[in-house]
Motif scaffolding. Structure first.
Motif, mmCIF file in Angstrom:
data_model
loop_
_atom_site.group_PDB
_atom_site.id
_atom_site.type_symbol
_atom_site.label_atom_id
_atom_site.label_comp_id
_atom_site.label_asym_id
_atom_site.label_seq_id
_atom_site.Cartn_x
_atom_site.Cartn_y
_atom_site.Cartn_z
ATOM 1 N N ILE A 380 6.032 -7.625 -0.554
ATOM 2 C CA ILE A 380 5.767 -7.980 -1.952
ATOM 3 C C ILE A 380 5.013 -6.810 -2.559
ATOM 4 C CG2 ILE A 380 4.686 -9.640 -3.492
ATOM 5 C CD1 ILE A 380 4.880 -11.668 -1.138
ATOM 6 N N ASN A 381 5.641 -6.144 -3.519
ATOM 7 C CA ASN A 381 5.138 -4.857 -4.003
ATOM 8 C C ASN A 381 4.777 -4.936 -5.484
ATOM 9 O OD1 ASN A 381 4.616 -2.205 -4.582
ATOM 10 N ND2 ASN A 381 6.461 -1.403 -3.623
ATOM 11 N N ASN A 382 3.565 -4.445 -5.792
ATOM 12 C CA ASN A 382 3.154 -4.241 -7.181
ATOM 13 C C ASN A 382 2.883 -2.757 -7.364
ATOM 14 O OD1 ASN A 382 3.001 -7.029 -8.246
ATOM 15 N ND2 ASN A 382 1.473 -7.269 -6.643
ATOM 16 N N SER A 383 3.674 -2.124 -8.219
ATOM 17 C CA SER A 383 3.590 -0.673 -8.339
ATOM 18 C C SER A 383 3.547 -0.260 -9.802
ATOM 19 C CB SER A 383 4.800 -0.017 -7.659
ATOM 20 O OG SER A 383 4.819 1.368 -7.883
ATOM 21 N N GLN A 384 2.661 0.698 -10.093
ATOM 22 C CA GLN A 384 2.600 1.323 -11.415
ATOM 23 C C GLN A 384 2.644 2.828 -11.213
ATOM 24 O OE1 GLN A 384 -0.940 -0.189 -13.299
ATOM 25 N NE2 GLN A 384 0.103 -2.020 -14.029
#
Length: 981
Positions: A380-384
Motif C-alpha cells: 500500500i503506497n502513498n507517494s508524492q
C-alpha cells in the motif's frame, strides 16, 4: 565373547547332571564345571548390561573462551574421540563460543579443542550422562601467532575453476546478522538499493547447499538466512538446466550465490519473531522460521509493517502494467512496458507491506527431488513526487516540463514457483518447473503538470486518474534428458509454454490549459483494457563427441500469440460512459513465429574451454488492427546469430573468460499498437506498427585472481553491447494545434512513439580489489568502474545521440575484530558527463556520492548499541531539488533470557529529519530529475525472540548399522581398522 558361544558351553554341564547315577557323588564335578560357568554367566550379564548402556546416548555441551580476555572463540574446533571404537564426534563453537555434541555413546573419550593461534587443549573424559564442559579456556601460543595469521588468511577466499569461494568465518559479523550483512563485507560483492551485485553483475538466484531458496527473489533469500549458519559462500554463473546436462553453454547463465551451511547448523530449527510499535502509528511485525533436517528444508516468512520494508520481486507488481507510458509520458529507454521497466526494486514513497512466504525443498526417495515456494505480497503506497525535465534540442533549449504527482496505490499478488526432478534411471531424467502468479492493482493519482518556454507557460494540466487492473501469468518448462553409453553423447528436449492476461478499467478526468489560443479543454473518459497472450516453444539438442571435443546440433521452434482490446468511452448526456472514441481505441492481434537451427562445437581440456556456435533464425511477424485505422502487416526476418565463449585457467588461482552472444527481439504488442495514450494530455504516446525486430550483440569478459596466502582478491569485468534496429524514441513538439492519428495535439504538447534507429552502443567496466588490513583486523575492498552509453533518438525528426559517460569508485572497510564489535564504512562516488549532438548547450555534468558508517557494539551484560549514518550528495541537479541530506538511525537494545534469545530495543529512525529520495533519468530526448517524499523521523519499541535449536546431522541407515557392528564385535584382534569398514 558372543551370546551363542556362552550358551553352547552351558549345554554339556546340563547334560552331565541329568545322566549322573544316583549312587555317585557328583559335587566335585559340579564344582569344577560351575566355576568357569559362573565366570561366563557373569561375562554374559556384563555384555548384556553393556549393550543396554550403549543403547543410551548423551549430549556433551560446553563453551570455549580466551584464558586472558575471556572473549568467546568463535569457530573453535571441538573433537571427541573414543580410542577403542575410533568413533569421532565433532562440533564448531558458535557466535557465543558454545558447542554441543549430541548422540554420544557412554564410555571414555579424548576431548581435543583447537583454535588458530592457541595451544591445543586435551582432556580425557568419561561420558555416563549429559555432560557440561563450560568455560574451557585456551591459552595463546606465541610461537604460532605468525603461522596463525597465515592460516587464517589462507582460508578467506579461493578460486575453484569458475567458482569464487569465500570462507564465512573470516568475515566477522554480529550474532544477529543476516546473510546479506555477511556478503556485503566480501570483495567483489556490492549491496545497494535493495540489489546485490557480485563481480559486476546482478545476482539473480540464491541456493542453499545447492538447492533453490526463494528462487525468484535473491534479496528475500539473503535477508532470511542468519549469518551464523553459513560456512562458505560460492559465487559463480549457473548455467541453464539443459546446459548443465549437455555441457554445452547456451548463454543463459545467471549470476548465482550458493550458501553452504556449517556442519551441525543444517539440522534444526532457527529463526526469529518480532513485533514493534512507534510514533505516528508506525508498526513492524514479522517472523522468520526455518526447519532444516537433512535434505528437507522448510522456511516460513512473514512481514507486516508500514515503515517501508519491502520484500518482493518485480513479478509481484505486474498487475500495474497496462498503459503504454505511465503518467509521465514517453517510452523510457525506447522499450515497451515490461516488468523490468516498471518500479524495479524498492517502490518510492511511504509503503505499507503485508507479505507471507513459504519455501520447501526435499528429496522424496532416491529418485525424486522437489522444491517450491509460495509468496503473497501486498503493498500500500502513498507517494508524492516533484519532477523537472529538460529537453535535448536547440529549438527546445529553453523548454522545460515540471510535474507534481500524488499517488495512492494498492498492489496485491500471489506467486508460486516449483521445481521437480525425477530420475527415471541412470540414463533418463525429467525436470518440471511450473510457475503461476496473480496480481490485483488499484491506484488513484492527482497530477499537476506544466510546460515552460524561457520561463513563460505554454500549457498546463490538472488531472486525476483511477486504475483498477488485474493480471495473471502461467508458465512452465519440461526438460527430458537422456545420455547414451558413449560419453558426451546426449539428447535433451526442453518444452516451454506460457499463458498470460490482464484486464481493467482506467478513468481520467482533467482540466487542460493552452496559452497559444488561451483555451481550456476539459477531459473525461473511461478506458477498458483486455490483453491476453500465449506462447509455445521447444528446444531439441543433440551432442556427439567429435575428435577431442563435442559437436552440438539443436532446433528451436516457437510461436507467440498476443491480443489487445482497448476501448475508450466518453460521457454522454446522461453522464454515462457510452460514446466510443475510435481515436483512443484499438483492437489488435499479432503472431510471432520463429524457426531456429544451430550447430556448435565445444573443445574442452583441464586448462581451457572453447565454444563456437552459429544459429540461423527465420521469424515471421503478422499483425491485424481493426481501429483506429484498419491495417494488416506481415514481415519476415532472416538473421544469423553467432555465439562464442573462451575460458582459460591461467593458474590454480586465476582464470579469464570471454563470452559473446547475439539475440533477436520482437517488438511488443504495446510498441506495435497504433493507439493514442492521453492519460497525460501534455505528453501523448503511441505505438508504431512499422517497427522491425531488434538484434542485440552482447560481449562480456571477466578475469579473477585470488592470492589465498595473503587473502587478496582481484576481479575485472568488462561488458559491451551493440543493437541493430534499436527501438528508441521519436518525440515531436507541436508548434500549433496538430492532428495526430485523428487526435488533436495542442500547441506546446508532445507526442512520443517508438522507432527503429541505428547507432546504439553501451559499455561498462568494473575492477574490484580486496585485501585484509591485519593491523586493525579489518578487510578493505576497493572498486573502480566506468560506463558509456550512446543512445540515438529523434527530436522533431532530427537524430540526437545522447552520450553519457560515467566514472565511479568506492571503498568498503569492514571490521574483522570480533562478533561483539562490528563496523562497516563505505563510500561510493560517481561523476557523470552528459552530451548531446543536437544541442551542445544542454550538456550537463553532475556528481553524486553516498558515504555511510554502520556500527554495532555488544557492550556487555546484554546491552547492544547500533547506529548507521548515510550521507547522500548531488551536485548539478535541477533547481528546487534538495541535493545534500543525511540519514541517521540508531537503536539501543537489551538482550535477556537464555543464550540472549530475547531482545528489547528502542529504535530512532531519521534522527535529523532529512530523509529524502532523489533520482536522475537520462533518455535519448531529455534529462529528468525526480524527488520523492519518503518516510521520515519516528521512534519504535521492538521485541524480538530468536530461536536457535541446532542438532547433529542424523546418520544414515548404513552408518547406523556400521556403528552397531562396532559396538557388538569390539575392536579386531591386533588393531587395525574397525570391523565393518
Amino acid at each position: 565373547m558372543g551370546y551363542k558361544k556362552v550358551f553352547d558351553e552351558i549345554k554339556p554341564f546340563k547334560l552331565s547332571i541329568i545322566l549322573a547315577p544316583n549312587n555317585i557323588d557328583i559335587s566335585p564335578l559340579i564344582l569344577r564345571s560351575a566355576i568357569p560357568l559362573v565366570k561366563k554367566v557373569i561375562l554374559l550379564l556384563a555384555i548384556f548390561v553393556s549393550t543396554i548402556l550403549r543403547a543410551q546416548t548423551f549430549t556433551v555441551t560446553g563453551s570455549v573462551t580466551d584464558s586472558v580476555s575471556t572473549e568467546s572463540l568463535v569457530g573453535a574446533n571441538v573433537i571427541l574421540e573414543n580410542p577403542r571404537t575410533e568413533k569421532v564426534f565433532g562440533a564448531v563453537a558458535d557466535q557465543d563460543g558454545n558447542f554441543s555434541i549430541a548422540n554420544v555413546s557412554p564410555g571414555m573419550y579424548r576431548l581435543r579443542i583447537s583454535f588458530i593461534g592457541y595451544k591445543v587443549l586435551t582432556r580425557r573424559i568419561r561420558v555416563e550422562g549429559n555432560l557440561d564442559m563450560s568455560n574451557m579456556k585456551l591459552q595463546v601460543d606465541p610461537t604460532l601467532l605468525d603461522e596463525a595469521l597465515v592460516v587464517q588468511i589462507q582460508e578467506r577466499v579461493k578460486q575453484i575453476g569458475d567458482t569464487t569461494q569465500y570462507n564465512a568465518d573470516a568475515y566477522k559479523v554480529n550474532a544477529d546478522a543476516s546473510a546479506q550483512d555477511l556478503i556485503a563485507k566480501m570483495p567483489g560483492v556490492v549491496v545497494q538499493d535493495g540489489k546485490v551485485q557480485a563481480q559486476g553483475e546482478e545476482v539473480k538466484k540464491v541456493l542453499v547447499d545447492g538447492k533453490e531458496f526463494f528462487s525468484s527473489d535473491p534479496t528475500l533469500a539473503l535477508q532470511s538466512l542468519p549469518a551464523e549458519i553459513i560456512d562458505k559462500i560460492q559465487v559463480y554463473d549457473q548455467k541453464s538446466e539443459q546446459s548443465q546436462f549437455t555441457g554445452f553453454d547456451d548463454g543463459n547463465a545467471l549470476k548465482t550465490i550458493n550458501i553452504m551451511t556449517k556442519a551441525g547448523k543444517n539440522n534444526g530449527q532457527f529463526g526469529k519473531v518480532y513485533a514493534g510499535y512507534g510514533t505516528d502509528d508506525r508498526y513492524n511485525a514479522g517472523l522468520n522460521f526455518n526447519y532444516f533436517k537433512n535434505a528437507r528444508r522448510i522456511s516460513i516468512l512473514g512481514n507486516f509493517n508500514n515503515i517501508n520494508q519491502q520484500n518482493f520481486s518485480t513479478e509481484d507488481i505486474i498487475g500495474a502494467i497496462g498503459t503504454s507510458s505511465g503518467r509521465r509520458g514517453g517510452f523510457r529507454g525506447g522499450g515497451g512496458t515490461s516488468v523490468d521497466d516498471f518500479l524495479v526494486g524498492q517502490q518510492n514513497g511511504i509503503v505499507g507491506t503485508n507479505a507471507f512466504g513459504i519455501n520447501y525443498a526435499d528429496e522424496w526417495g532416491k529418485k525424486f527431488k522437489v522444491s517450491g515456494n509460495y509468496f503473497f505480497n501486498q503493498t500500500i503506497n502513498n507517494s508524492q513526487s516533484l519532477l523537472n525535465r529538460e529537453y535535448f534540442s536547440d529549438e527546445l533549449f529553453n523548454q522545460e516540463y515540471s510535474e507534481n504527482d500524488s499517488t495512492e496505490s494498492n498492489n496485491l499478488g500471489h506467486r508460486i514457483n516449483m521445481r521437480m526432478e525425477y530420475t527415471i534411471n541412470d540414463k533418463n531424467s525429467l525436470v518440471l518447473t511450473p510457475k503461476l502468479s496473480f496480481q490485483d492493482y488499484e491506484s488513484y493519482s492527482q497530477l499537476a503538470g506544466s510546460t515552460f518556454n524561457a520561463g513563460q507557460i505554454l500549457n498546463s494540466t490538472n488531472s486525476s486518474e483511477s486504475v483498477d487492473r488485474n493480471g495473471y501469468n502461467l508458465s512452465g518448462e519440461l526438460l527430458w534428458r537422456h545420455k547414451f553409453e558413449k560419453p558426451m553423447r546426449t539428447l535433451s528436449v526442453n518444452l516451454r509454454s506460457g499463458l498470460d492476461g490482464k484486464d481493467g478499467v482506467t478513468n481520467v478526468s482533467a482540466e487542460n490549459y493552452f496559452s497559444v489560443n488561451d483555451s481550456v479543454w476539459n477531459q473525461n473518459q473511461q478506458t477498458d483494457l483486455n490483453t491476453s497472450g500465449h506462447n509455445y516453444s521447444a528446444n531439441i539438442r543433440y551432442t556427439e563427441p567429435v575428435g577431442k571435443g563435442m559437436l552440438m546440433l539443436d532446433y528451436s521452434p516457437g510461436i507467440t500469440f498476443s491480443s489487445s482490446d482497448q476501448n475508450t468511452y466518453l460521457l454522454d448526456t446522461a453522464q454515462d460512459y457510452s460514446i466510443l472514441d475510435p481515436t483512443l481505441s484499438s483492437v489488435f492481434t499479432s503472431t510471432y513465429n520463429t524457426q531456429q537451427v544451430g550447430v556448435g562445437y565445444n573443445l574442452r581440456s583441464k586448462e581451457q574451454n572453447f565454444m563456437l556456435r552459429l544459429s540461423y533464425q527465420n521469424a515471421i511477424l503478422t499483425a491485424d488492427q481493426q481501429y483506429p485505422a484498419e491495417y494488416d502487416l506481415s514481415r519476415s526476418f532472416n538473421t544469423l546469430l553467432p555465439m562464442a565463449m573462451y575460458r582459460k585457467k591461467i593458474s590454480d588461482t586465476s582464470n579469464v573468460r570471454v563470452f559473446y552472444r547475439s539475440a533477436a527481439n520482437s517488438p511488443s504488442v504495446t510498441q506495435l499498437q497504433d493507439v493514442i495514450d492521453n492519460s497525460n494530455t501534455l505528453q501523448l504516446t503511441s505505438g508504431n506498427p512499422n517497427l522491425n525486430q531488434e538484434v542485440r550483440h552482447f560481449v562480456v569478459g571477466n578475469y579473477s585472481l585470488t592470492a589465498p596466502k595473503k587473502a587478496r582478491t582481484f576481479f575485472a569485468f568488462l561488458m559491451g553491447e551493440y543493437k541493430q534496429n534499436y527501438i528508441g524514441n521519436s518525440t515531436f513538439t507541436a508548434r500549433q494545434d496538430t492532428t495526430v492519428n485523428g487526435y488533436t495535439l495542442a500547441a506546446g504538447s508532445q507526442f512520443t512513439r517508438p522507432v527503429n534507429l541505428d547507432g546504439y552502443f553501451s559499455s561498462r567496466a568494473t575492477l574490484a580489489y580486496g585485501f585484509p588490513l591485519t593491523g586493525i583486523k579489518s578487510n578493505l575492498n576497493l572498486n573502480l568502474g566506468g560506463a558509456y552509453t550512446n543512445a540515438p533518438g529523434l527530436i522533431d525528426e532530427e537524430t540526437n545521440f545522447a552520450q553519457t559517460t560515467n566514472f565511479n569508485g568506492g571503498a568498503v572497510l569492514g571490521s574483522n575484530i570480533s562478533s561483539k564489535v562490528d563496523f562497516t564504512m563505505s563510500y561510493n562516488g560517481s561523476y557523470n558527463l552528459v552530451s548531446n549532438t543536437l544541442a551542445m548547450a544542454t550538456d550537463n555534468n553532475y556528481f553524486n556520492h553516498t558515504a555511510s558508517v554502520k556500527f554495532n557494539w555488544l557492550i556487555g551484560k546484554g546491552l547492544v548499541f547500533n547506529t548507521d549514518v548515510t550521507n547522500t550528495y548531488y551536485a548539478g541537479l535541477s533547481n528546487g531539488i534538495d541535493q545534500n541530506y543525511l540519514l541517521w538511525n540508531a537503536y539501543l537494545g537489551y538482550k535477556f533470557m537464555k543464550n540472549d534469545a530475547a531482545e528489547l530495543k528502542l529504535n530512532v529512525f531519521d534522527i535529523l529529519g532529512q530523509n529524502t529520495n532523489i533520482s536522475r533519468t537520462i533518455t535519448e530526448t531529455y534529462l529528468e530529475d525526480v524527488q520523492t517524499t519518503v518516510l521520515q523521523q519516528y521512534l519504535m519499541l521492538t521485541f524480538t525472540y530468536t530461536l536457535r535449536n541446532f542438532k547433529a546431522e542424523e546418520p544414515s541407515a548404513e552408518d547406523k548399522e556400521r556403528q552397531r557392528m562396532r559396538e557388538l564385535l569390539g575392536p579386531p584382534p591386533g588393531g587395525g581398522r574397525p570391523h565393518g569398514e
